[in-house]
Design a protein around this motif. Structure first.
Motif, PDB file in Angstrom:
ATOM      1  N   ARG A  11       1.445  -1.452   0.293  1.00 51.38           N
ATOM      2  CA  ARG A  11      -0.041   0.185   0.134  1.00 51.38           C
ATOM      3  C   ARG A  11       0.897   1.191   0.272  1.00 51.38           C
ATOM      4  O   ARG A  11       0.303   1.886  -0.618  1.00 51.38           O
ATOM      5  N   ARG A  12       2.004   1.021   0.995  1.00 54.41           N
ATOM      6  CA  ARG A  12       3.038   2.564   1.128  1.00 54.41           C
ATOM      7  C   ARG A  12       3.532   2.962  -0.904  1.00 54.41           C
ATOM      8  O   ARG A  12       3.866   4.077  -0.969  1.00 54.41           O
ATOM      9  N   ASP A  13       3.912   1.970  -1.300  1.00 51.31           N
ATOM     10  CA  ASP A  13       4.371   1.315  -2.389  1.00 51.31           C
ATOM     11  C   ASP A  13       3.279   2.457  -3.816  1.00 51.31           C
ATOM     12  O   ASP A  13       3.826   2.820  -4.384  1.00 51.31           O
ATOM     13  N   TRP A  14       2.470   1.922  -3.118  1.00 43.95           N
ATOM     14  CA  TRP A  14       1.132   2.209  -4.125  1.00 43.95           C
ATOM     15  C   TRP A  14       1.143   3.456  -3.925  1.00 43.95           C
ATOM     16  O   TRP A  14       0.687   4.343  -5.016  1.00 43.95           O
ATOM     17  N   GLU A  15       1.296   4.029  -2.846  1.00 45.57           N
ATOM     18  CA  GLU A  15       0.816   5.529  -2.697  1.00 45.57           C
ATOM     19  C   GLU A  15       1.834   6.345  -3.579  1.00 45.57           C
ATOM     20  O   GLU A  15       1.410   7.438  -4.225  1.00 45.57           O
ATOM     21  N   LYS A  16       2.651   5.767  -3.308  1.00 46.39           N
ATOM     22  CA  LYS A  16       3.771   6.345  -4.684  1.00 46.39           C
ATOM     23  C   LYS A  16       3.953   5.791  -5.810  1.00 46.39           C
ATOM     24  O   LYS A  16       3.514   7.423  -7.019  1.00 46.39           O
ATOM     25  N   THR A  23       2.930   7.728 -15.817  1.00 47.18           N
ATOM     26  CA  THR A  23       4.270   7.046 -16.529  1.00 47.18           C
ATOM     27  C   THR A  23       3.891   5.349 -15.953  1.00 47.18           C
ATOM     28  O   THR A  23       4.380   4.808 -16.465  1.00 47.18           O
ATOM     29  N   THR A  24       3.533   4.657 -15.355  1.00 50.91           N
ATOM     30  CA  THR A  24       3.755   3.232 -14.484  1.00 50.91           C
ATOM     31  C   THR A  24       3.224   2.854 -15.541  1.00 50.91           C
ATOM     32  O   THR A  24       3.411   1.699 -15.508  1.00 50.91           O
ATOM     33  N   ALA A  25       1.563   3.294 -16.053  1.00 48.55           N
ATOM     34  CA  ALA A  25       1.138   2.533 -16.476  1.00 48.55           C
ATOM     35  C   ALA A  25       2.076   1.791 -18.308  1.00 48.55           C
ATOM     36  O   ALA A  25       1.994   0.643 -18.199  1.00 48.55           O
ATOM     37  N   ALA A  26       2.596   3.452 -18.250  1.00 45.21           N
ATOM     38  CA  ALA A  26       3.160   3.162 -19.833  1.00 45.21           C
ATOM     39  C   ALA A  26       4.381   2.280 -20.047  1.00 45.21           C
ATOM     40  O   ALA A  26       4.415   1.345 -20.478  1.00 45.21           O
ATOM     41  N   TRP A 101       9.150  -5.015 -12.555  1.00 42.57           N
ATOM     42  CA  TRP A 101      10.429  -4.051 -13.622  1.00 42.57           C
ATOM     43  C   TRP A 101      10.055  -2.761 -13.374  1.00 42.57           C
ATOM     44  O   TRP A 101      10.755  -1.932 -12.821  1.00 42.57           O
ATOM     45  N   THR A 102       8.239  -2.461 -13.276  1.00 42.79           N
ATOM     46  CA  THR A 102       8.014  -1.144 -12.782  1.00 42.79           C
ATOM     47  C   THR A 102       7.893  -0.082 -11.492  1.00 42.79           C
ATOM     48  O   THR A 102       8.227   0.645 -11.274  1.00 42.79           O
ATOM     49  N   LEU A 103       8.363  -1.346 -11.431  1.00 45.26           N
ATOM     50  CA  LEU A 103       8.045  -1.336  -9.688  1.00 45.26           C
ATOM     51  C   LEU A 103       9.028  -0.654  -9.440  1.00 45.26           C
ATOM     52  O   LEU A 103      10.081   0.585  -7.924  1.00 45.26           O
ATOM     53  N   ARG A 104      10.188  -1.388  -9.786  1.00 44.55           N
ATOM     54  CA  ARG A 104      12.004  -1.300  -9.082  1.00 44.55           C
ATOM     55  C   ARG A 104      11.997  -0.339 -10.353  1.00 44.55           C
ATOM     56  O   ARG A 104      12.980   0.737  -9.029  1.00 44.55           O
ATOM     57  N   LEU A 105      12.030   0.254 -11.002  1.00 46.71           N
ATOM     58  CA  LEU A 105      12.815   1.773 -11.940  1.00 46.71           C
ATOM     59  C   LEU A 105      11.327   2.571 -11.427  1.00 46.71           C
ATOM     60  O   LEU A 105      11.800   3.342 -10.171  1.00 46.71           O
TER      61      LEU A 105
END
Ligand code: HEM
Length: 138
Positions: A11-16, A23-26, A101-105
């Motif tokens: 949840r905390r990661d998702w808030e960011k 950008t996340t979606a792309a 991969w997206t989260l890491r970036l």
């Protein structure tokens, strides 16, 4: 098995991540189609709206994790739709790789091994519910 701490971390990661949702979606879709170009064929030519639908549903699921009685039937229904779209079990793993991969970036140094493990457990739980009905039918 997802534990309370996983839900907290995710949840905390998702808030960011939500702050940079476009950008996340792309990034997520670019990575998905780079990992498996054939998946592009499952989607309509214009996927701009679709990109955000998946991201919003991921977000809603993350918030819904502590209310499984509501969340699980929704995921099962969504899973049935995905079966009809032609999505197979392996595709869920490819999306998992693209998501990590997206989260890491997106999260950089904040996305350490503990965060990765939490996300893997949470995604596995969501994907399992989406596929549960189908496993019972086959
Ligand atoms: C936890 C994982 C996933 C979530 C939360 C999710 C979420 C969604 C949502 C909310 C929709 C819109 C459904 C509707 O309009 O009724 C959708 C559509 C779709 N999803 Fe997923 N999805 C997931 C996994 C996947 C995977 C692994 C694939 C395959 C790579 C995939 C491919 C598709 C396709 C092809 C559509 C239909 C697009 C269209 O025709 O407009 N999804 N997804």
């Amino acid at each position: 098995m997802v534990i309370e701490r996983d839900i907290d971390i995710v949840r905390r990661d998702w808030e960011k991540v939500e702050l940079i949702v476009d950008t996340t979606a792309a990034l997520l879709y670019d990575r998905l189609f780079a990992l498996d170009p054939a998946l592009r064929l499952l989607f309509p030519p214009n996927i701009e709206e679709q990109k955000l639908k998946v991201i919003r549903m991921l977000g809603a699921s993350i918030y819904g994790l502590s209310d499984p009685e509501v969340l699980i039937p929704i995921l099962q229904l969504l899973g049935r739709k995905h079966f009809a779209f032609g999505v197979c079990a392996r595709d869920y793993d490819t999306l998992a790789d693209a998501l990590l991969w997206t989260l890491r970036l997106g999260l950089g140094g904040g996305f350490d091994a503990e965060h990765e493990a939490a996300w893997k457990r949470v995604y596995a739980e969501l994907a399992a519910h989406m596929q549960a009905d189908l496993a019972r039918d086959s």
